[in-house]
Write an enzyme that holds these catalytic residues in place. Sequence first.
Site, PDB file in Angstrom:
ATOM      1  N   LYS A 145     -18.328 -17.162   2.301  1.00 36.77           N
ATOM      2  CA  LYS A 145     -19.624 -16.948   2.271  1.00 36.77           C
ATOM      3  C   LYS A 145     -20.075 -16.340   0.693  1.00 36.77           C
ATOM      4  CE  LYS A 145     -20.160 -15.332   6.887  1.00 36.77           C
ATOM      5  NZ  LYS A 145     -20.183 -14.067   7.750  1.00 36.77           N
ATOM      6  N   GLY A 189     -13.115  -4.434  -0.090  1.00 34.36           N
ATOM      7  CA  GLY A 189     -14.556  -3.876   0.315  1.00 34.36           C
ATOM      8  C   GLY A 189     -15.001  -2.909  -0.975  1.00 34.36           C
ATOM      9  N   GLY A 245      -8.046  -7.960  -0.892  1.00 39.07           N
ATOM     10  CA  GLY A 245      -8.172  -8.823   0.554  1.00 39.07           C
ATOM     11  C   GLY A 245      -7.390 -10.176   0.161  1.00 39.07           C
ATOM     12  N   ARG A 255       0.619  -1.177  -0.054  1.00 39.30           N
ATOM     13  CA  ARG A 255       0.001  -0.016   0.070  1.00 39.30           C
ATOM     14  C   ARG A 255       0.868   1.399   0.025  1.00 39.30           C
ATOM     15  NH1 ARG A 255      -4.441  -2.465   4.193  1.00 39.30           N
ATOM     16  NH2 ARG A 255      -6.011  -2.930   2.635  1.00 39.30           N
TER      17      ARG A 255
HETATM   18  P1  AMP Z   1     -13.894 -14.269   1.934  1.00 38.34           P
HETATM   19  O1  AMP Z   1     -13.116 -13.174   2.986  1.00 38.34           O
HETATM   20  O2  AMP Z   1     -15.049 -14.214   2.399  1.00 38.34           O
HETATM   21  O3  AMP Z   1     -13.253 -13.956   0.683  1.00 38.34           O
HETATM   22  O4  AMP Z   1     -13.030 -15.578   2.595  1.00 38.34           O
HETATM   23  C1  AMP Z   1     -11.905 -15.708   2.485  1.00 38.34           C
HETATM   24  C2  AMP Z   1     -11.569 -17.079   3.627  1.00 38.34           C
HETATM   25  O5  AMP Z   1     -12.362 -17.924   3.224  1.00 38.34           O
HETATM   26  C3  AMP Z   1     -10.077 -17.258   3.590  1.00 38.34           C
HETATM   27  O6  AMP Z   1      -9.601 -16.896   5.030  1.00 38.34           O
HETATM   28  C4  AMP Z   1     -10.144 -18.740   3.488  1.00 38.34           C
HETATM   29  O7  AMP Z   1      -9.569 -19.375   4.346  1.00 38.34           O
HETATM   30  C5  AMP Z   1     -11.591 -19.074   3.579  1.00 38.34           C
HETATM   31  N1  AMP Z   1     -11.847 -20.449   3.073  1.00 38.34           N
HETATM   32  C6  AMP Z   1     -11.715 -20.531   1.789  1.00 38.34           C
HETATM   33  N2  AMP Z   1     -12.398 -21.708   1.438  1.00 38.34           N
HETATM   34  C7  AMP Z   1     -12.815 -22.234   2.420  1.00 38.34           C
HETATM   35  C8  AMP Z   1     -13.427 -23.515   3.015  1.00 38.34           C
HETATM   36  N3  AMP Z   1     -13.547 -24.602   1.899  1.00 38.34           N
HETATM   37  N4  AMP Z   1     -13.696 -23.876   4.353  1.00 38.34           N
HETATM   38  C9  AMP Z   1     -13.337 -22.625   5.228  1.00 38.34           C
HETATM   39  N5  AMP Z   1     -12.857 -21.611   4.810  1.00 38.34           N
HETATM   40  C10 AMP Z   1     -12.462 -21.391   3.592  1.00 38.34           C
END
Ligand code: AMP
Length: 396
Positions: free
Chosen positions: A198, A377, A354, A35
């Site tokens: 999610k 974000g 991210g 950054r």
């Molecule tokens: P996000 O912040 O929604 O982009 O999610 C990123 C996070 O999702 C990372 O820290 C990953 O470790 C987690 N992640 C990815 N795949 C999986 C999975 N199959 N089970 C649990 N966590 C996951």
Amino acid sequence: MKTVDQISFSGKKALIRVDFNVPLDENYNITDDNRMTAALPTIKKILNDGGAVILMSHLGRPKGGPEEKYSLKHLIPHLSDLLGQQVQFADDCIGAAATEKAKALGKGEVLLLENLRFYKEEEKGDKDFAEKLSKLGDIYVNDAFGTAHRAHASTAVIAQFFPTAKCFGYLMAAELQNAEKVLNGAAKPFTAIMGGSKVSDKIELIERLLDKVDNLIIGGGMAYTFAKADGGAIGKSLVEADKLDLALSLVEKAKQKGVNLLLPVDNVIADKFANDANTDVAKTGEIPDAWEGLDIGPETVKLFSKVIEESKTILWNGPMGVFEMDTFMVGTKAIADAVAKATDNGAFSLIGGGDSAAAVAKFGMTDEVSYVSTGGGALLEYMEGKELPGVKAINE
Ligand code: AMP
């Protein structure tokens, strides 16, 4: 789009909002300076014009007052090294300390202000606080894409005090141009890769992309919500039980719009959420009760990679598995390899900030993709079609 290129900074003091929210270790060493390096072109342009630079940023999440661990003074040595000159520091972002140092600042000099978020007024978007900040400089430059989706005092509210003397820095301009290129000028085939934990966080983006992409790849934790909705056994895998209908409706919409939706066909499963877990590979929908899916499997890697390698535009947001643990980073690394290969063949690849940016950095592949966004974000909101307050404030 008004950028620093349209302004001569000779004899002027530029007040630049940067995003220096960098990770620090317990000894205040900067563990990732992306950054900071991203803001250098804007700073250098202004100094080369014969201007002076006043930098303002937040760092971490202070609780509304000064905290040693969130002081921006820890950034001074490295920032001075990066710029090849000693950077001055004001131990308050407003008040006498800031005012006097800003006033005394000469041509070619750089001043860094203390953490903006030591004042709760910053995040509240307080107008008086913004006005106090505005008094420090002659021209306002916003180069903080990472906070452009926030209507904070220094990112948006302050712009009204510079009605004719405000512009974007190079980083902001590049971020917006690259996002636009993908959203409205994508060469086809256009493939979006969505991952992470999610589906609920990314619904709006996924729905919008369904009108634009040829292929939509879904991996990571969010894929298990789709597997469960399809009636499959997912064991202890991550799931959003209240989003099963949503998953089915996204599948249906993809079909209606002629989008090729790809979901994992196999998964690396584990008997616990740990690097030293026992692992196996299971077909999607056939994960035993006590196990959980933590990465995409080898057949899925082949399926996804083929589509990615044939693409001309790629947008990637979210890892394919728990890439932070080496045991479960294989799928994400393979997808990064496929994106790099496509890029090498002429595709334009945009990596959302991210965790996807962290994954690409972990693999040392930042230079093998077209652009890695500095905004998580902010990029998501921009791509969803929302107007970012930091962008609007400069444009109006
Ligand atoms: P996000 O912040 O929604 O982009 O999610 C990123 C996070 O999702 C990372 O820290 C990953 O470790 C987690 N992640 C990815 N795949 C999986 C999975 N199959 N089970 C649990 N966590 C996951």
